[in-house]
Design a protein around this motif. Structure first.
Motif, PDB file in Angstrom:
ATOM      1  N   UNK A 115      27.987  21.047 -80.177  1.00 51.44           N
ATOM      2  CA  UNK A 115      27.509  20.321 -78.536  1.00 51.44           C
ATOM      3  C   UNK A 115      26.352  20.997 -78.170  1.00 51.44           C
ATOM      4  N   UNK A 116      26.415  22.413 -78.038  1.00 54.04           N
ATOM      5  CA  UNK A 116      25.221  23.260 -77.446  1.00 54.04           C
ATOM      6  C   UNK A 116      24.068  23.104 -78.224  1.00 54.04           C
ATOM      7  N   UNK A 117      24.183  23.140 -79.595  1.00 56.93           N
ATOM      8  CA  UNK A 117      23.002  22.764 -80.494  1.00 56.93           C
ATOM      9  C   UNK A 117      22.369  21.537 -80.244  1.00 56.93           C
ATOM     10  N   UNK A 118      22.927  20.394 -80.096  1.00 55.84           N
ATOM     11  CA  UNK A 118      22.486  19.023 -79.991  1.00 55.84           C
ATOM     12  C   UNK A 118      21.946  18.800 -78.878  1.00 55.84           C
ATOM     13  N   UNK A 119      22.624  19.644 -77.767  1.00 55.96           N
ATOM     14  CA  UNK A 119      21.750  19.470 -76.267  1.00 55.96           C
ATOM     15  C   UNK A 119      20.540  20.229 -76.330  1.00 55.96           C
ATOM     16  N   UNK A 120      20.502  21.377 -77.056  1.00 58.97           N
ATOM     17  CA  UNK A 120      19.291  22.255 -77.004  1.00 58.97           C
ATOM     18  C   UNK A 120      18.127  21.540 -77.724  1.00 58.97           C
ATOM     19  N   UNK A 121      18.652  20.626 -78.624  1.00 59.31           N
ATOM     20  CA  UNK A 121      17.669  19.852 -79.562  1.00 59.31           C
ATOM     21  C   UNK A 121      17.353  18.856 -78.869  1.00 59.31           C
ATOM     22  N   UNK A 122      17.626  18.493 -77.530  1.00 63.24           N
ATOM     23  CA  UNK A 122      17.122  17.198 -76.748  1.00 63.24           C
ATOM     24  C   UNK A 122      18.096  15.959 -76.797  1.00 63.24           C
ATOM     25  N   UNK A 123      19.030  16.108 -77.437  1.00 55.67           N
ATOM     26  CA  UNK A 123      19.819  14.702 -77.428  1.00 55.67           C
ATOM     27  C   UNK A 123      20.630  14.872 -76.234  1.00 55.67           C
ATOM     28  N   UNK A 124      21.059  13.383 -75.807  1.00 57.57           N
ATOM     29  CA  UNK A 124      22.317  13.256 -74.594  1.00 57.57           C
ATOM     30  C   UNK A 124      23.597  13.334 -75.520  1.00 57.57           C
ATOM     31  N   UNK A 125      24.610  14.128 -74.828  1.00 51.61           N
ATOM     32  CA  UNK A 125      25.831  14.318 -75.487  1.00 51.61           C
ATOM     33  C   UNK A 125      26.864  13.878 -74.609  1.00 51.61           C
ATOM     34  N   UNK A 126      27.875  13.042 -75.287  1.00 51.47           N
ATOM     35  CA  UNK A 126      29.000  12.791 -74.749  1.00 51.47           C
ATOM     36  C   UNK A 126      30.132  13.568 -75.401  1.00 51.47           C
ATOM     37  N   UNK A 127      30.630  14.497 -74.645  1.00 48.32           N
ATOM     38  CA  UNK A 127      31.381  15.767 -75.015  1.00 48.32           C
ATOM     39  C   UNK A 127      32.937  15.396 -74.848  1.00 48.32           C
ATOM     40  N   UNK A 175      27.916  21.916 -68.821  1.00 54.98           N
ATOM     41  CA  UNK A 175      27.365  21.123 -68.046  1.00 54.98           C
ATOM     42  C   UNK A 175      26.481  21.310 -66.691  1.00 54.98           C
ATOM     43  N   UNK A 176      26.697  22.456 -66.319  1.00 60.53           N
ATOM     44  CA  UNK A 176      25.845  23.179 -65.217  1.00 60.53           C
ATOM     45  C   UNK A 176      24.461  23.273 -65.814  1.00 60.53           C
ATOM     46  N   UNK A 177      24.358  23.678 -66.993  1.00 60.70           N
ATOM     47  CA  UNK A 177      23.312  23.892 -67.598  1.00 60.70           C
ATOM     48  C   UNK A 177      22.341  22.606 -67.931  1.00 60.70           C
ATOM     49  N   UNK A 178      23.030  21.804 -68.554  1.00 62.10           N
ATOM     50  CA  UNK A 178      22.496  20.428 -69.161  1.00 62.10           C
ATOM     51  C   UNK A 178      23.005  19.291 -68.191  1.00 62.10           C
ATOM     52  N   UNK A 179      22.832  19.432 -66.955  1.00 59.67           N
ATOM     53  CA  UNK A 179      23.542  18.310 -66.083  1.00 59.67           C
ATOM     54  C   UNK A 179      23.060  17.070 -66.447  1.00 59.67           C
ATOM     55  N   UNK A 180      22.045  16.868 -66.840  1.00 60.24           N
ATOM     56  CA  UNK A 180      21.332  15.410 -66.874  1.00 60.24           C
ATOM     57  C   UNK A 180      21.547  15.034 -68.349  1.00 60.24           C
ATOM     58  N   UNK A 181      22.059  15.858 -69.284  1.00 57.90           N
ATOM     59  CA  UNK A 181      22.125  15.592 -70.550  1.00 57.90           C
ATOM     60  C   UNK A 181      23.400  15.335 -71.078  1.00 57.90           C
TER      61      UNK A 181
END
Length: 239
Positions: free
Chosen positions: A21-33, A46-52
């Protein structure tokens, strides 16, 4: 959340699932976790990637609940581009001592979860005619492990199901692959006799969740568009 590259990750609160999940978010994808319990780390993410990131809670062994939640999300946000099935449990014991509960629970999560999650969401992916499906299997599903007849059966079945689905979806430009980790540094191996196991691993160490995540990230990428029906092992040479 951007719909074009939405990735559903099941078991996102687990050791490997969280790293993915973390790697995919950092790569710019949006994630449904997805998670069933223990969402604390995901809430921090979610606090770090709130829009993703979108957190989604359901029990993947409850077929009806699974379908309802996933179909509602697809109706509101569109089909997923990718799915990573990372949920899994183990209940190890010698087969003569294995209870029905140990057998049923492992098969229910690890193998039935494949059907429960993917069946409601594959057709919307087919309509978009593109996508990536990645199942997290195990070295146990390839070689079989002592004390893991139930786990080996579930992961072996997962590999076979993934290969069959890959054939069905190839013409729709959807790839289906399995990643088969070996011994990875997660809660799942906390009671494992490492002193006995490490000598059998050519690299003489356990793997890191981030090393599994990196493989998943590649399979999600455009560069992996011609790779399907494969099992990629991340196991330090164990098999």
């Amino acid at each position: 959340m951007e719909n074009e590259k939405r990735i559903l990750v099941t078991g996102a609160s687990g050791g490997i699932g969280f790293a993915i999940t973390k790697a995919v978010l950092e790569a710019g994808y949006s994630v449904v976790a997805h998670y069933n319990s223990h969402a604390e780390k995901l809430k921090e993410l979610a606090e770090t990637f709130s829009d993703k990131i979108q957190l989604m809670q359901f029990n993947l062994t409850d077929r009806k609940n699974c379908r309802e939640v996933l179909e509602k999300d697809i109706s509101e946000n569109g089909a997923y581009y990718g799915v990573v099935l990372s949920s899994g449990i183990c209940k190890d014991t010698a087969f003569p001592a294995m209870t029905e509960d140990y057998w049923d629970k492992v098969i229910d999560v690890n193998l039935n979860g494949f059907y429960n999650v993917l069946q409601p969401i594959v057709m919307p992916m087919c309509r978009k005619r593109k996508g990536r499906i990645i199942t997290i299997a195990s070295v146990s599903g390839i070689i079989g492990n002592r004390g893991q007849v139930n786990y080996s059966a579930s992961k072996g079945g997962l590999i076979a199901a993934s290969k069959a689905l890959a054939v069905e979806l190839a013409s729709r430009n959807i790839t289906v692959n399995s990643v088969a980790p070996g011994l990875i540094e997660t809660e799942m191996i906390k009671d494992a006799p490492l002193d006995m196991i490490l000598p059998s691993i050519p690299m003489k160490r356990v793997g890191k969740p981030e090393e599994v995540a990196a493989t998943v990230l590649f399979l999600l990428s455009d560069g992996a568009a011609y790779i399907t029906r494969q099992v990629i092992s991340v196991n330090g040479g164990l098999a």
